[in-house]
Motif scaffolding. Structure first.
Motif, PDB file in Angstrom:
ATOM      1  N   LEU A 188      33.376  71.560  47.702  1.00  0.00           N
ATOM      2  CA  LEU A 188      34.514  70.948  48.398  1.00  0.00           C
ATOM      3  C   LEU A 188      34.229  69.529  48.868  1.00  0.00           C
ATOM      4  O   LEU A 188      35.079  68.651  48.750  1.00  0.00           O
ATOM      5  N   PHE A 189      33.042  69.329  49.410  1.00  0.00           N
ATOM      6  CA  PHE A 189      32.772  68.045  50.066  1.00  0.00           C
ATOM      7  C   PHE A 189      31.903  67.098  49.241  1.00  0.00           C
ATOM      8  O   PHE A 189      31.685  65.965  49.642  1.00  0.00           O
ATOM      9  N   LEU A 190      31.390  67.554  48.119  1.00  0.00           N
ATOM     10  CA  LEU A 190      30.547  66.667  47.315  1.00  0.00           C
ATOM     11  C   LEU A 190      31.085  66.536  45.888  1.00  0.00           C
ATOM     12  O   LEU A 190      31.439  65.448  45.443  1.00  0.00           O
ATOM     13  N   VAL A 191      31.178  67.691  45.216  1.00  0.00           N
ATOM     14  CA  VAL A 191      31.542  67.644  43.794  1.00  0.00           C
ATOM     15  C   VAL A 191      32.987  67.165  43.621  1.00  0.00           C
ATOM     16  O   VAL A 191      33.256  66.242  42.836  1.00  0.00           O
ATOM     17  N   VAL A 192      33.919  67.778  44.377  1.00  0.00           N
ATOM     18  CA  VAL A 192      35.342  67.409  44.232  1.00  0.00           C
ATOM     19  C   VAL A 192      35.575  65.929  44.576  1.00  0.00           C
ATOM     20  O   VAL A 192      36.193  65.210  43.783  1.00  0.00           O
ATOM     21  N   PRO A 193      35.055  65.443  45.742  1.00  0.00           N
ATOM     22  CA  PRO A 193      35.281  64.017  46.024  1.00  0.00           C
ATOM     23  C   PRO A 193      34.684  63.092  44.971  1.00  0.00           C
ATOM     24  O   PRO A 193      35.283  62.067  44.645  1.00  0.00           O
ATOM     25  N   ILE A 194      33.516  63.489  44.446  1.00  0.00           N
ATOM     26  CA  ILE A 194      32.894  62.625  43.423  1.00  0.00           C
ATOM     27  C   ILE A 194      33.792  62.559  42.190  1.00  0.00           C
ATOM     28  O   ILE A 194      34.114  61.477  41.683  1.00  0.00           O
TER      29      ILE A 194
END
Lengths: 355, 312
Positions: free
Chosen positions: B44-50
């Motif tokens: 949620l907080f690393l892969v998706v924003p990247i």
């Protein structure tokens, strides 16, 4: 080559004195071994000679020059450390050449010196390796090579073999001795292993608690220990000690110990009749005989060439070394007899040798 | 008989492997559920924003409204049409180069000095490390007050009769003020790092070097420095990465000014994204910055072969 003379050397850390006025001299070309238990100050003394520790009081003289205030590099010494201290980021060649590069020797000169040392120590195939790629024995040889290239007046060794396995230690002992014969340099060697001291030294300096207990050739120290500490420290298995009173029984001089056991003594004990003393008997000077002092076998350690017997004589533990194969078993009763002429008498209070 | 035995063995091993794989699957499922809380957070907080930022960099999303795919036009605009990009890039590289060199030199110097102290080593470590856990924004505000026109710094300069323009309003000096603040805040971490590494160098190497005839400088240069090179390398890489991302000090003290003298990539991302609401374009700058960081780190890793010594 140079002699090393230490006069009244004192070392103190704050109020704690660790060396109490030590005086000793190593003659030119001599192999002197400083030996003693941990914490006796032998390594501190060596480090003071090297210039790695300051000298609180007294004088250290190398080749007729007082070096108290000189930096290690000005003392014309080389040192082999217990951990070898080979620079891990340098190859064997660079480790050995380091001091020569610092003294701005020419490339050719450096190469020649490194080659010569490598040849002496059979290090030629290893010159381009890093210390991590070497075995313990090879590292040890590189550490010696690093010392040799500088042609120092004095070699200092700080327990250099203690990280090696038993077999390699024996081999390296021989190599260091051979190196000494070849270079004929003054060498001061620190060890806690009395076997190393006995086999390598021209002279041994036995130390305890910051003081010298005895200085002498290996056999001199072995046969005539100055006190019970030296007698017990030098020799493996250790000397046996029995406390008692010197008496004459039926025309025979004996030591009567606290349990009433009679230990025959030689004629030299006559001067101490009636006196409480401690006798020291080397394990190999006790024989197993029928009709001897009754002893029960506690443990048998066959080493192949000899057998170490741990026995008990009226509660007193005694170690006997016999060269014959022994049929006795643990718990068996045997008779033992100490050679009266090889028994050493010590003062019971001070431990000083009496005879 | 042998054939029968072979068949039995094969069947047995097949059974075992089937049983084993069933066990593996079951263990895998259990492990997956144990990992799930962390995994959800990471996705949620690393892969998706990247992934979102990559996608956004190819759109013209303006925060409000629907993003429209614009292909590589953001990248083309950045490199060919944006008049601010090259000055911003130059500022970033200038800051990184000066800050990195000064940070490493000063922190190494301090680390050596601390390790040479006979007393008070711990105290000095704490003192120099304090700014590291002080919030960057708070540090920047205090320094802004010091460097502000008519502030403490100007007062000192006036008292010393040194005529110089105010730091934050001068085109050249503003970046130096940012570097001073960054050094104040960032030197402590590397100091403690290098000091720990220096203290780990076995004393026997230094003693051997003394006997070999090395003076203090030679012992430092030829023994201690190579032996702490892995830590030095780590410190250099991390400092380079953080300096390419510099933002806090600039946001508080200069807002990229005067002019765009202190505008760096980090500040440009903020400006485009949160002041001009050009999220797509800001993402493009972010990815260019990422590429630069990766490239610089890769170069550093390549160069390490020449100067970093690992003892294993």
């Amino acid at each position: 080559m140079a002699s090393v003379t230490i006069r009244n050397a004192v070392k103190a850390y704050g109020s704690m004195q660790v060396l109490h006025g030590v005086s000793v001299a190593a003659r030119d070309g001599e192999f002197v071994v400083l030996v003693g238990p941990s914490g006796c100050g032998k390594s501190t003394l060596l480090r003071m000679i090297a210039g790695l520790e300051s000298i609180t009081d007294g004088e250290i003289d190398i080749g007729g020059r007082v070096v108290n205030e000189l930096e290690p590099k000005e003392r014309d010494i080389a040192m082999v450390f217990q951990s070898y201290a080979l620079y891990p980021h340098m190859t064997v060649r660079d480790n050995m050449a380091f001091s020569l590069k610092l003294s701005r020797k020419s490339k050719q000169e450096i190469e020649n010196e490194v080659r010569r040392a490598a040849e002496i120590l059979a290090l030629e195939p290893l010159l381009d390796r890093y210390p991590r790629q070497l075995s313990g024995g090879q590292r040890q040889r590189v550490a010696m090579g690093r010392a040799i290239v500088r042609h120092p007046a004095v070699f200092l060794f700080d327990e250099p073999l203690s990280n090696l396995d038993a077999k390699l230690r024996v081999q390296m002992r021989g190599e260091i001795k051979a190196l000494h014969s070849r270079l004929k340099a003054t060498m001061i060697y620190v060890t806690h292993d009395q076997m190393e001291a006995m086999t390598m030294a021209d002279r041994i300096v036995v130390m305890r608690a910051g003081k010298i207990e005895q200085i002498g050739s290996p056999l001199e120290i072995y046969d005539h220990p100055a006190n019970s500490f030296v007698g017990g420290f030098i020799g493996s298995p250790s000397m046996n000690f029995v406390d008692g009173t010197v008496v004459e029984e039926g025309g025979r001089l004996v030591l009567r110990d606290v349990s009433g056991t009679l230990w025959p003594l030689g004629d030299k004990a006559r001067a101490y009749i009636g006196r409480q003393v401690q006798i020291g008997v080397r394990p190999e000077h006790i024989r197993v005989v029928e009709g001897g002092i009754a002893a029960s076998v506690l443990n048998i350690e066959p080493t192949g060439s000899e057998t170490h017997l741990q026995v008990e004589v009226n509660g007193q533990p005694i170690v006997v070394v016999v060269h014959d194969r022994l049929a006795a078993e643990v718990g068996a009763s045997i008779g033992i007899e100490a050679d009266p002429d090889r028994v050493t008498l010590f003062d019971q209070q001070t431990g000083t040798r009496l005879s | 008989m042998t054939a029968i035995n072979d068949v039995t063995e094969v069947t047995g091993s097949q059974k075992r492997s089937r049983w084993g794989s069933r066990l593996d699957r079951r263990e895998g499922r259990t492990a997956f559920f144990f990992l799930l809380p962390g995994l959800i957070g990471m996705v949620l907080f690393l892969v998706v924003p990247i992934i979102a930022s990559v996608v956004l960099s190819f759109t013209n999303w303006k925060l409000l409204g629907t993003p429209q795919f614009v292909g590589i036009s953001n990248y083309v605009r950045l490199f060919t049409a944006d008049p601010q990009f090259w000055p911003v890039l130059r500022n970033t590289l200038f800051f990184t180069a000066e800050y990195l060199v000064l940070n490493i030199v000063i922190s190494l110097g301090l680390a050596v000095w601390i390790s040479s102290l006979k007393m008070g080593q711990r105290w000095f470590r704490v003192v120099f490390f304090l700014p590291t856990f002080t919030p960057g924004i708070a540090v920047a505000i205090v320094w802004m007050l010091i460097f502000a026109p008519g502030g403490f710094f100007d007062f000192i300069m006036r008292s010393l009769s040194v005529a110089m323009p105010s730091m934050l309003t001068d085109q050249t000096l503003a970046m130096q003020a940012i570097i001073i603040v960054s050094l104040w805040a960032g030197v402590g971490y590397n100091t403690v790092l290098f000091n720990a590494a220096l203290d780990m160098v076995p004393q026997s190497y230094l003693e051997a070097a003394r006997i070999d005839g090395a003076n203090a400088w030679q012992r430092f240069w030829k023994i201690r420095l190579p032996l702490i090179s892995p830590t030095l390398f780590f410190g250099t890489v991390m400092t380079a990465i953080t300096s390419l991302q510099v933002f806090d000090q600039i946001y508080v003290m200069t807002r990229g000014g005067p002019g765009n003298a202190t505008a760096t990539l980090g500040y440009a991302i903020y400006q485009r994204g949160f002041q001009n609401f050009q999220m797509g374009y800001a993402s493009t700058i972010a990815w260019v910055m990422f590429a630069m960081i990766m490239a610089l780190t890769a170069v550093q890793f390549w160069l390490q072969r020449k100067w970093v010594h690992y003892d294993n």
